[in-house]
Scaffold this motif. Structure first.
Motif, PDB file in Angstrom:
ATOM      1  N   TYR A   1     -46.393  13.894  15.975  1.00  0.00           N
ATOM      2  CA  TYR A   1     -46.204  13.926  14.798  1.00  0.00           C
ATOM      3  C   TYR A   1     -46.833  11.770  14.523  1.00  0.00           C
ATOM      4  CZ  TYR A   1     -44.371  18.676  15.422  1.00  0.00           C
ATOM      5  OH  TYR A   1     -44.646  19.659  15.161  1.00  0.00           O
ATOM      6  N   THR A   2     -46.858  11.358  13.609  1.00  0.00           N
ATOM      7  CA  THR A   2     -47.432  10.741  13.182  1.00  0.00           C
ATOM      8  C   THR A   2     -46.256  10.004  12.355  1.00  0.00           C
ATOM      9  OG1 THR A   2     -48.065  11.392  11.078  1.00  0.00           O
ATOM     10  CG2 THR A   2     -49.809  11.269  12.850  1.00  0.00           C
ATOM     11  N   ASN A   3     -44.796   9.962  12.369  1.00  0.00           N
ATOM     12  CA  ASN A   3     -44.006   8.978  11.649  1.00  0.00           C
ATOM     13  C   ASN A   3     -43.720   8.229  12.420  1.00  0.00           C
ATOM     14  OD1 ASN A   3     -43.023  11.538  13.117  1.00  0.00           O
ATOM     15  ND2 ASN A   3     -41.026  10.872  12.847  1.00  0.00           N
ATOM     16  N   LEU A   4     -44.303   8.236  13.896  1.00  0.00           N
ATOM     17  CA  LEU A   4     -43.665   7.658  14.752  1.00  0.00           C
ATOM     18  C   LEU A   4     -44.763   6.622  14.688  1.00  0.00           C
ATOM     19  CD1 LEU A   4     -42.021   6.277  17.423  1.00  0.00           C
ATOM     20  CD2 LEU A   4     -43.057   7.566  18.854  1.00  0.00           C
ATOM     21  N   LYS A   5     -43.864   5.145  14.591  1.00  0.00           N
ATOM     22  CA  LYS A   5     -45.446   4.227  14.058  1.00  0.00           C
ATOM     23  C   LYS A   5     -45.955   3.271  15.455  1.00  0.00           C
ATOM     24  CE  LYS A   5     -47.999   1.198  12.424  1.00  0.00           C
ATOM     25  NZ  LYS A   5     -47.284   0.372  10.441  1.00  0.00           N
ATOM     26  N   THR A   6     -44.380   2.750  15.908  1.00  0.00           N
ATOM     27  CA  THR A   6     -44.570   1.731  17.247  1.00  0.00           C
ATOM     28  C   THR A   6     -43.581   1.598  18.337  1.00  0.00           C
ATOM     29  OG1 THR A   6     -46.152   0.217  15.744  1.00  0.00           O
ATOM     30  CG2 THR A   6     -44.815  -0.302  17.831  1.00  0.00           C
ATOM     31  N   VAL A   7     -44.187   2.439  19.516  1.00  0.00           N
ATOM     32  CA  VAL A   7     -43.369   1.914  20.518  1.00  0.00           C
ATOM     33  C   VAL A   7     -42.887   0.933  21.110  1.00  0.00           C
ATOM     34  CG1 VAL A   7     -42.914   3.564  22.798  1.00  0.00           C
ATOM     35  CG2 VAL A   7     -43.633   4.996  21.185  1.00  0.00           C
ATOM     36  N   TRP A   8     -41.797   0.222  21.492  1.00  0.00           N
ATOM     37  CA  TRP A   8     -41.404  -1.001  21.481  1.00  0.00           C
ATOM     38  C   TRP A   8     -41.473  -0.767  23.068  1.00  0.00           C
ATOM     39  CZ3 TRP A   8     -43.065  -5.181  18.614  1.00  0.00           C
ATOM     40  CH2 TRP A   8     -43.503  -5.633  17.338  1.00  0.00           C
ATOM     41  N   SER A   9     -41.520  -1.826  24.344  1.00  0.00           N
ATOM     42  CA  SER A   9     -40.603  -1.928  25.462  1.00  0.00           C
ATOM     43  C   SER A   9     -39.853  -2.834  25.596  1.00  0.00           C
ATOM     44  CB  SER A   9     -42.054  -1.052  26.327  1.00  0.00           C
ATOM     45  OG  SER A   9     -42.762  -2.814  26.665  1.00  0.00           O
ATOM     46  N   TYR A  10     -38.957  -2.194  26.430  1.00  0.00           N
ATOM     47  CA  TYR A  10     -38.066  -3.728  26.720  1.00  0.00           C
ATOM     48  C   TYR A  10     -38.293  -4.004  28.312  1.00  0.00           C
ATOM     49  CZ  TYR A  10     -33.481  -5.944  28.326  1.00  0.00           C
ATOM     50  OH  TYR A  10     -32.280  -6.846  28.654  1.00  0.00           O
ATOM     51  N   ASP A  11     -38.619  -4.816  28.776  1.00  0.00           N
ATOM     52  CA  ASP A  11     -39.099  -4.975  30.207  1.00  0.00           C
ATOM     53  C   ASP A  11     -37.151  -5.710  31.080  1.00  0.00           C
ATOM     54  OD1 ASP A  11     -39.629  -5.728  33.286  1.00  0.00           O
ATOM     55  OD2 ASP A  11     -41.640  -6.645  32.457  1.00  0.00           O
ATOM     56  N   LYS A  12     -37.135  -5.095  31.727  1.00  0.00           N
ATOM     57  CA  LYS A  12     -35.754  -5.154  32.442  1.00  0.00           C
ATOM     58  C   LYS A  12     -36.052  -5.774  33.852  1.00  0.00           C
ATOM     59  CE  LYS A  12     -32.554  -1.683  30.752  1.00  0.00           C
ATOM     60  NZ  LYS A  12     -31.304  -0.642  30.930  1.00  0.00           N
ATOM     61  N   SER A  13     -37.156  -5.901  34.042  1.00  0.00           N
ATOM     62  CA  SER A  13     -37.047  -7.225  35.393  1.00  0.00           C
ATOM     63  C   SER A  13     -36.817  -8.217  35.080  1.00  0.00           C
ATOM     64  CB  SER A  13     -38.683  -6.371  35.953  1.00  0.00           C
ATOM     65  OG  SER A  13     -39.541  -6.840  35.432  1.00  0.00           O
ATOM     66  N   ARG A  14     -37.851  -8.828  33.319  1.00  0.00           N
ATOM     67  CA  ARG A  14     -37.262 -10.319  33.058  1.00  0.00           C
ATOM     68  C   ARG A  14     -36.870  -9.865  31.469  1.00  0.00           C
ATOM     69  NH1 ARG A  14     -40.762 -11.078  29.169  1.00  0.00           N
ATOM     70  NH2 ARG A  14     -42.356  -9.868  28.974  1.00  0.00           N
ATOM     71  N   LYS A  15     -34.927  -9.478  31.598  1.00  0.00           N
ATOM     72  CA  LYS A  15     -33.885  -9.207  30.832  1.00  0.00           C
ATOM     73  C   LYS A  15     -34.206 -10.318  29.510  1.00  0.00           C
ATOM     74  CE  LYS A  15     -30.875  -5.997  33.304  1.00  0.00           C
ATOM     75  NZ  LYS A  15     -29.663  -6.645  33.534  1.00  0.00           N
ATOM     76  N   TRP A  16     -34.403 -11.479  30.326  1.00  0.00           N
ATOM     77  CA  TRP A  16     -33.979 -12.367  28.992  1.00  0.00           C
ATOM     78  C   TRP A  16     -34.926 -12.643  28.451  1.00  0.00           C
ATOM     79  CZ3 TRP A  16     -31.078 -14.296  25.590  1.00  0.00           C
ATOM     80  CH2 TRP A  16     -31.013 -15.439  24.876  1.00  0.00           C
ATOM     81  N   SER A  17     -36.072 -13.407  28.907  1.00  0.00           N
ATOM     82  CA  SER A  17     -37.711 -13.082  28.352  1.00  0.00           C
ATOM     83  C   SER A  17     -38.037 -12.631  27.430  1.00  0.00           C
ATOM     84  CB  SER A  17     -38.976 -13.826  29.692  1.00  0.00           C
ATOM     85  OG  SER A  17     -38.872 -12.771  29.981  1.00  0.00           O
ATOM     86  N   SER A  18     -37.725 -11.208  28.125  1.00  0.00           N
ATOM     87  CA  SER A  18     -38.458  -9.760  26.912  1.00  0.00           C
ATOM     88  C   SER A  18     -37.545  -9.981  25.864  1.00  0.00           C
ATOM     89  CB  SER A  18     -37.958  -8.232  28.088  1.00  0.00           C
ATOM     90  OG  SER A  18     -38.108  -7.132  27.111  1.00  0.00           O
ATOM     91  N   TRP A  19     -35.957 -10.142  25.491  1.00  0.00           N
ATOM     92  CA  TRP A  19     -35.122 -10.322  25.338  1.00  0.00           C
ATOM     93  C   TRP A  19     -35.616 -10.581  23.941  1.00  0.00           C
ATOM     94  CZ3 TRP A  19     -32.063 -12.716  21.993  1.00  0.00           C
ATOM     95  CH2 TRP A  19     -30.692 -11.817  21.033  1.00  0.00           C
ATOM     96  N   LEU A  20     -35.939 -11.779  24.219  1.00  0.00           N
ATOM     97  CA  LEU A  20     -35.969 -12.604  23.203  1.00  0.00           C
ATOM     98  C   LEU A  20     -38.106 -12.494  22.924  1.00  0.00           C
ATOM     99  CD1 LEU A  20     -35.737 -16.509  25.468  1.00  0.00           C
ATOM    100  CD2 LEU A  20     -34.270 -15.496  23.125  1.00  0.00           C
TER     101      LEU A  20
END
Length: 347
Positions: free
Chosen positions: A62-81
């Motif tokens: 369904y199209t109500n899901l606009k964006t899927v973001w991802s969190y890279d746990k292999s580089r936690k801090w930089s991905s978090w920022l």
């Protein structure tokens, strides 16, 4: 009561869901996508998941899901920022934090959303706009727990998770859709049914029953042990473990007659695709709230009462007592009975 009523009357034009745990947890979060789609169809939804799980959401139809973001746990801090920077630009009306860990709780508070809702077990819950009690071990399913996060906005009705994987070409033996899937793996060793029992189960099946072994690249050896046991026999045991990307694997489950799984991610994929499911529980128990949700399902577990079961909220790398009675005590004939129950059900 008045506060809940005010929250319920709010209209959210744009929301973010955060669930960066394992694959199965991300799949179950689609139940919230369904609830919002059905009860607030004009709301634009974003979801944040662990890197590697994002491709699965291409199976959300369904199209109500606009964006899927991802969190890279292999580089936690930089991905978090990076996420803090990029999500801050989205100006969300609300963030719903399904995770109960500090990092994602902190992120939810740092991106400028009008409201932040999460569980009381999150270390940052003191600063949330609304915190929701997280019930555990009482038999409440995870989709019910997650639905409680949006109760003050959309009410109590619970929806099932939903995935519809796009079509891929199947092996010749699989094209009649009469195969069953077996997924012998799990991240946790004490969630895995011993390989010898899977082999015994296949030996009990009708000789013409096609079996497809499924799993991640890290589980190839487990499936190899099963497949090798039938090398040279008349049985068709296809080892597809580690051969397909996540989305293609989801389609293989979707097209199966039924699937046999441990308490692991494939069980939740089958729930979201409504595949008849036999779920095997070794060290964990269904009352934790992660049971199968397909219309037809069965749970198989040891019939023995064990003081040591469950040995924790999650699986473990090995049995703390060394005997693994919770897994070894499961009988192959219990799996066969579930197979026969399904065939006789007329589903």
């Amino acid at each position: 009561m008045a506060i809940s009523f005010i929250f319920y009357m709010l209209k959210h034009s744009k929301v973010l869901l955060i669930q960066t745990a394992f694959l199965g947890d991300a799949v179950l979060a689609t139940a919230l996508l369904e609830k919002i789609r059905m009860e607030s169809p004009d709301t634009e939804i974003h979801i944040l998941v662990r890197k590697g799980n994002e491709s699965l959401f291409k199976a959300y139809p369904y199209t109500n899901l606009k964006t899927v973001w991802s969190y890279d746990k292999s580089r936690k801090w930089s991905s978090w920022l990076e996420l803090r920077r990029d999500l801050s630009k989205e100006h969300f009306d609300a963030v719903y934090v399904i995770q109960r860990f500090l990092g994602m709780g902190l992120l939810s508070l740092c991106i400028g959303a009008k409201r932040v809702v999460g569980f009381d077990k999150n270390p940052m819950s003191l600063f949330f706009t609304e915190k929701v009690r997280h019930e555990w071990g009482t038999g409440i399913h995870e989709v019910e727990r997650n639905t409680a996060l949006v109760k003050s906005w959309l009410g109590e009705k619970v929806f099932k998770p939903c995935l519809r994987a796009p079509k891929i070409d199947l092996a010749t033996e699989m094209q009649k859709k009469e195969y069953i899937c077996i997924s012998p793996g799990s991240v946790w060793e004490t969630k895995r049914l011993p390989i010898r029992i899977w082999i015994e189960f296949i030996q009990l099946l009708p000789e013409n029953q096609v079996v497809v072994l499924m799993g991640s690249p890290g589980e190839i050896e487990l499936s190899n042990q099963i497949a090798d046991a039938f090398h040279g026999s008349n049985r068709v045991v296809l080892n597809e473990t580690g051969k397909h990307p996540l989305l293609a694997s989801a389609y293989i489950f979707q097209q199966s007659k039924m699937s046999f799984v441990n308490d692991s991610g494939p069980m939740h994929i089958c729930s979201a695709e409504n595949v008849p499911t036999v779920a095997v529980y070794c060290s964990t128990i269904p009352s934790f709230g992660f049971g199968p949700l397909a219309d037809w399902n069965r749970i198989v577990e040891t019939k023995h009462v064990l003081d040591c079961r469950p040995c924790g909220d999650h699986g473990k790398k090995n049995c703390p007592l060394g005997h693994y009675a919770c897994g070894e005590g499961i009988e192959a004939k219990s799996l066969l009975q579930a197979y026969q129950d399904y065939l006789s059900s007329g589903c």
